[in-house]
Structures are given as structure tokens and as C-alpha cells.
Design a protein around this motif. Structure first.
Motif, PDB file in Angstrom:
ATOM      1  N   PRO A 192      95.293 -38.239  11.893  1.00 39.51           N
ATOM      2  CA  PRO A 192      94.535 -38.921  12.950  1.00 39.51           C
ATOM      3  C   PRO A 192      93.732 -40.089  12.379  1.00 39.51           C
ATOM      4  O   PRO A 192      93.138 -39.976  11.307  1.00 39.51           O
ATOM      5  N   LEU A 193      93.698 -41.167  13.105  1.00 38.95           N
ATOM      6  CA  LEU A 193      93.019 -42.370  12.626  1.00 38.95           C
ATOM      7  C   LEU A 193      91.535 -42.120  12.393  1.00 38.95           C
ATOM      8  O   LEU A 193      90.935 -42.682  11.473  1.00 38.95           O
ATOM      9  N   GLU A 194      90.929 -41.254  13.206  1.00 35.13           N
ATOM     10  CA  GLU A 194      89.496 -41.004  13.048  1.00 35.13           C
ATOM     11  C   GLU A 194      89.185 -40.217  11.775  1.00 35.13           C
ATOM     12  O   GLU A 194      88.032 -40.128  11.358  1.00 35.13           O
ATOM     13  N   LYS A 195      90.201 -39.648  11.134  1.00 31.29           N
ATOM     14  CA  LYS A 195      90.011 -38.907   9.885  1.00 31.29           C
ATOM     15  C   LYS A 195      90.571 -39.681   8.690  1.00 31.29           C
ATOM     16  O   LYS A 195      90.864 -39.085   7.645  1.00 31.29           O
ATOM     17  N   ALA A 196      90.699 -40.992   8.817  1.00 35.85           N
ATOM     18  CA  ALA A 196      91.322 -41.786   7.750  1.00 35.85           C
ATOM     19  C   ALA A 196      90.543 -41.702   6.445  1.00 35.85           C
ATOM     20  O   ALA A 196      91.126 -41.680   5.360  1.00 35.85           O
ATOM     21  N   GLY A 197      89.220 -41.659   6.511  1.00 41.34           N
ATOM     22  CA  GLY A 197      88.418 -41.584   5.299  1.00 41.34           C
ATOM     23  C   GLY A 197      88.624 -40.280   4.557  1.00 41.34           C
ATOM     24  O   GLY A 197      88.804 -40.258   3.337  1.00 41.34           O
ATOM     25  N   THR A 198      88.597 -39.171   5.296  1.00 36.42           N
ATOM     26  CA  THR A 198      88.823 -37.866   4.675  1.00 36.42           C
ATOM     27  C   THR A 198      90.224 -37.774   4.099  1.00 36.42           C
ATOM     28  O   THR A 198      90.420 -37.270   2.985  1.00 36.42           O
ATOM     29  N   ALA A 199      91.207 -38.266   4.852  1.00 35.51           N
ATOM     30  CA  ALA A 199      92.587 -38.237   4.358  1.00 35.51           C
ATOM     31  C   ALA A 199      92.732 -39.058   3.084  1.00 35.51           C
ATOM     32  O   ALA A 199      93.369 -38.629   2.113  1.00 35.51           O
ATOM     33  N   SER A 200      92.120 -40.246   3.052  1.00 30.67           N
ATOM     34  CA  SER A 200      92.188 -41.091   1.853  1.00 30.67           C
ATOM     35  C   SER A 200      91.534 -40.412   0.664  1.00 30.67           C
ATOM     36  O   SER A 200      92.035 -40.483  -0.458  1.00 30.67           O
TER      37      SER A 200
END
Length: 521
Positions: free
Chosen positions: A389-397
Motif C-alpha cells: 500500500p502506498l500509505e505504508k511506503a516508508g515502512t516497506a522501504s
């Protein structure tokens, strides 16, 4: 479902992307910039052996321990805001490091640099993810991003050597300051803010849990790499980290406001992508362990000359990311990533036949390995991030970056241990019988120790010692390279099985129109 029909990014977005490359380059360079400076630092600040280790390692510990926390924090408070905070911290700490009056002050400054790096790395990748909604453009941008990261590591060594020829050791830190100032000025003007519009309560307990899981494992693997041996302390440290890691994962699965939400792993592409990315970094750092020592210890080149030679493969490697992304537009990405592993395996096979006077063979092997690995890292990073999900991009990165930290530490530990085991097994039987016992003991430890001991011996004896040490080191490199070949062939097979059919990014599933993002206009 793909997002290839999304609006194309324009000149302003690409200009913002160039701005985001600034922190990436500097954080990558900071990995290697100290290689040349540490002798001058040790002499100026009267650094002990233990303090020297902390000057090197505290940066990596702070970086790896805080990546997950900072990625989640960026999703909540805004990735651009966190990027600016990191830039300010990184620039301030660079000045403090440059003018450190003692080892303790330098260690503290390096710790703050690591904290700044932990905010910069996931923020830049997450912002790239939000800048480019179109699949083709985003894939190209991440390919360039991966190439810039590889180039930054190589550039750090060369820049460190060149600066130290003209200025004092603090200059290797001050070079960060203008770029950070430029980032602080341009990012608010060019980079749009983005964050999770409904992040929920921040899970404070997960912060110490994540650090207590990551840091002991990182420490244990670094100890193995530094000592070239598996000790009880290193095993206990890794085991403790894994136990805490189990509790951390359990909390993420059961806590209502978990730091790492379960939605990140709804697509198997993300979990498989982290695994593949970790394997790629494992091979990259493992091969670097041998090629850097080969240029200096086996061929006898000085540090700066060796660093300049290492730039040659980087020129080819840096262009691989964009080229591989272009190919991935026409072929299932799983096959392109698998081909990257096969190419890297061929590079390891080439490294396995290099003799003790094979500069061009080793450089060619490094280039082939690097091209294969950058192909893997650029494409799998895009696939994994596009499936979240785009809103979790920071966590995913941040999870991708943490996997890279683990892979790099593990690569150094495993490849270093194999090379050292072969070296210590072969050297004793090939040394001159007349060699004093104390000197022989030093020669058996490492190639560097053998080079130092040879300088104190009569010329003929010294040359015989060096020949024996170089042959043993090269044989260790051969065995480790064969192991790398096998690992990467298996990784290619795993990639096809795990990622086939997911060649088109799952970005439409990941895009969420509710994500808060300020327009560029």
C-alpha cells in the motif's frame, strides 16, 4: 493489475528525484569514506584499537537498528518532514565529526550520522515511490536509484583518498555539508509531502523490540566478519536477537496498531522480494570483501590506486539498472531478475579462476557480479514496493533496507570466514622452514599481517612469505567464489518460482487514493 496508465511524471518530478539522489549518494559514500581517513584519525586523536572499531561500527549499528522505526515514523509524520530532519541531523553531525577533539566525540558524531542515515534511506525510496505513479517511470527511477547507491559506495573510497591528499582528515566529513544544505533548500520546493492519512497510534513498545532484534544479530555477524571466526559471543548475540525478533514479529501480528501492518505481506511478492534483495546484498558484500583485498594485498597496490581501479567496474555497473528496467518492460521481471542472478553467478565463476596476477580478470569478474546484482536489486525493489500500500511506503522501504543490512553483514561474515579458514589451513605448510616462530604465527593470521611481516624479513625470505600468503588468500577466494556461484544459481531458481507471474507490478492494488500527498503544482 498494473498502473501503467497512470499520469506520467513531468520535469518537476524528475528534478525532485535528482534532489533525492543527494542523500542517497552521501549515505552510500559514508560506508566507505573512512577507509583512508582512519590512519590519520588514529594518529590525530590517539585512537585505541577498541575505539577504532566503534568509529567504524557505531554508524552501521545506529543505521540498522533504527531503519524500521524511522520508516514507520515517516509514514506517520510525513516522509519529506523526516527527510529534512535527517538532512539537518546528518549535516550537523558531519561538522561535529570533522572537528572532533577526541575519539569519544567522533564516535558520538558517527552515531548521530547513523541516526540521520536511518531517516534518509527509507524516506528517499518511499518518496520515489510516491513521485512516480506510472509503472514504467517508477521502475526506471528505482533502477537509477540502485545504480547511484552502488556508485556512491565506490566513489566514497576514491573521494576519501583524494581529499586526504589535499586536506586534513575532517574534510571527508565536511563534504557532506553543502549537499545537505542544498537538500534542505530544494526539498521543500520540489518534493511533495506524503504520509499515511490514518496511521493509528504509534506502537512505542515495538521501537525497543525492533532494535533489540536487529542490533544483536548485526553485532554477531560483524564480530564473525571481524574475527574471521565463529565465537560463543557472536552465536549468543545472534541467538538473542532472533529470540527477540520472534517476539517482535508476534507483536506485529497481534497488535492493533502494529509498527509493521499485516497488509504489507498480503502479496507474497513483498516477502519474497525482501529475501531476494537480501541474497543479492549478501553476494555483493561478499565479493567486495575479496576484490578490495586482492587489489591491495595480492597485487600490492596502494589504497588510492586500488580505489581508482575499483571505479572501472562501477562505470559499467551504474548503467545496468536503467538498462535492466528497460528489458523488464518486455519480459516477465521474474526472468530478468533470475537472469541477473545467473550473470552474477558467472562473475563469481570468473573470480574462481583468477590467479595471483590477474588484475583484469578480477576487475571483469567484479563488473559482471555487480551488473547481475544491480539488475536484481533494482527490479526486485520496484516489484516489492509496488505490491505494498502506498500509505505504508516508508515502512516497506525500511524493511527492504534492513534486509540489505543483514545481507551485507552476513556476506562479509560468511565469505570472510571461508577465505580465512582456507588461508590458515594452507599457509603453515608453504612457509619457509627457517621462518622464526613468532613471525610465522603472525603470517598465519591474515594476508595483511603477512605483508607487514615480510617487510621486516630479508628480501628472498620476505618474497617467499608473500608468495605463500598470496597463493593461500587466492585459493580461499576461489572456494568462496564457487560457493557464491552455487548460491546465486539456487537464487535464480527460487526467483522464478516465487515471482513468476508477478512481472507486472501490483501497483493498482497498492495505490490508495486516500493517501495524503501535496500536489506539485
Amino acid at each position: 493489475m498494473t498502473n501503467s496508465g497512470a499520469p506520467l511524471a513531468g520535469r518537476r518530478e524528475w528534478t525532485a528525484f535528482v534532489v533525492l539522489l543527494l542523500p542517497l549518494l552521501l549515505v552510500s559514500m559514508d560506508v566507505s569514506v573512512l577507509f583512508f581517513a582512519i590512519p590519520a584519525i588514529s594518529e590525530s586523536l590517539h585512537v585505541t584499537g577498541t575505539q577504532q572499531l566503534w568509529i567504524f561500527d557505531i554508524y552501521a549499528f545506529a543505521l540498522s537498528g533504527l531503519l524500521i522505526t524511522m520508516g514507520s515514523l515517516g509514514d506517520r509524520i510525513g516522509r519529506r518532514k523526516l527527510l529534512l530532519f535527517g538532512a539537518a541531523a546528518f549535516g550537523t553531525a558531519s561538522v561535529a565529526a570533522a572537528y572532533a577533539q577526541n575519539a569519544e566525540m567522533l564516535i558520538a558524531a558517527r552515531a548521530v550520522l547513523g541516526i540521520g542515515g536511518a531517516t534518509l534511506m527509507p524516506s528517499t525510496m518511499a518518496l520515489v515511490r510516491t513521485l512516480f505513479r506510472n509503472d514504467k517511470q517508477r521502475t526506471l527511477a528505482i533502477g537509477i536509484w540502485s545504480g547511484a547507491m552502488a556508485g556512491g559506495i565506490a566513489l566514497g573510497s576514491v573521494m576519501g583518498g583524494l581529499l586526504l591528499e589535499q586536506f586534513w582528515w575532517g574534510s571527508v566529513f565536511l563534504v557532506n555539508v553543502p549537499a545537505m544544505v542544498l537538500l534542505l533548500i530544494l526539498a521543500p520546493l520540489l518534493v511533495p509531502e506524503s504520509k499515511d492519512p490514518a496511521p493509528g497510534r504509534f506502537d512505542l513498545l515495538s521501537v525497543p523490540l525492533s532494535m533489540a532484534a536487529v542490533l544483536p544479530v548485526t553485532y554477531g555477524m560483524k564480530e564473525i566478519a571481524a574475527d574471521n571466526a565463529v565465537s560463543t559471543l557472536s552465536l549468543l548475540s545472534i541467538a538473542a536477537g532472533l529470540v527477540v525478533g520472534w517476539f517482535f514479529v508476534r507483536r506485529q501480528r497481534t497488535c492493533r496498531h502494529a509498527m509493521i501492518g499485516p497488509e504489507l505481506f498480503r502479496h507474497r511478492v513483498f516477502g519474497a522480494g525482501i529475501t531476494v534483495n537480501t541474497i543479492a546484498t549478501f553476494g555483493m558484500m561478499g565479493s567486495t570483501y575479496f576484490t578490495t583485498q586482492y587489489l591491495q594485498g595480492v597485487l600490492g597496490k596502494g589504497p588510492l590506486e586500488a580505489a581508482l581501479w575499483s571505479i572501472a567496474p562501477s562505470l559499467v555497473i551504474g548503467a545496468t539498472g536503467p538498462l535492466s528496467t528497460a528489458l523488464a518492460q518486455k519480459v516477465d521481471r521474474a526472468y530478468v531478475i533470475a537472469a541477473g542472478f545467473v550473470v552474477a553467478a558467472a562473475g563469481f565463476a570468473l573470480l574462481a579462476v583468477a590467479g595471483t596476477d590477474a588484475l583484469w580478470t578480477v576487475l571483469a569478474a567484479a563488473a559482471v557480479i555487480g551488473c547481475g546484482i544491480i539488475t536484481v536489486m533494482s527490479l526486485v525493489s520496484d516489484m516489492a514496493l509496488s505490491a505494498t500500500p502506498l500509505e505504508k511506503a516508508g515502512t516497506a522501504s525500511s524493511l527492504m533496507e534492513t534486509g540489505q543490512e543483514f545481507g551485507g553483514a552476513l556476506g562479509m561474515a560468511v565469505f570472510g570466514s571461508i577465505g580465512t579458514a582456507v588461508y590458515r589451513d594452507e599457509v603453515p605448510g608453504t612457509l619457509p622452514a627457517t621462518l622464526p616462530q613468532g613471525v610465522a604465527g603472525a603470517v598465519r593470521e591474515t594476508l595483511g599481517a603477512a605483508a607487514g611481516a615480510a617487510q621486516q624479513l630479508p628480501r628472498a625470505t620476505g618474497e617467499a612469505v608473500l608468495d605463500a600468503a598470496r597463493e593461500a588468500f587466492t585459493h580461499g577466494m576461489h572456494l568462496a567464489a564457487l560457493g557464491g556461484t552455487a548460491v546465486f544459481v539456487l537464487a535464480a531458481a527460487f526467483t522464478v518460482r516465487a515471482l513468476r507471474g508477478h512481472g507486472a507490478a501490483q501497483s493498482a492494488a497498492a495505490e490508495n487514493p486516500s493517501v495524503a500527498a501535496e500536489p506539485l503544482g
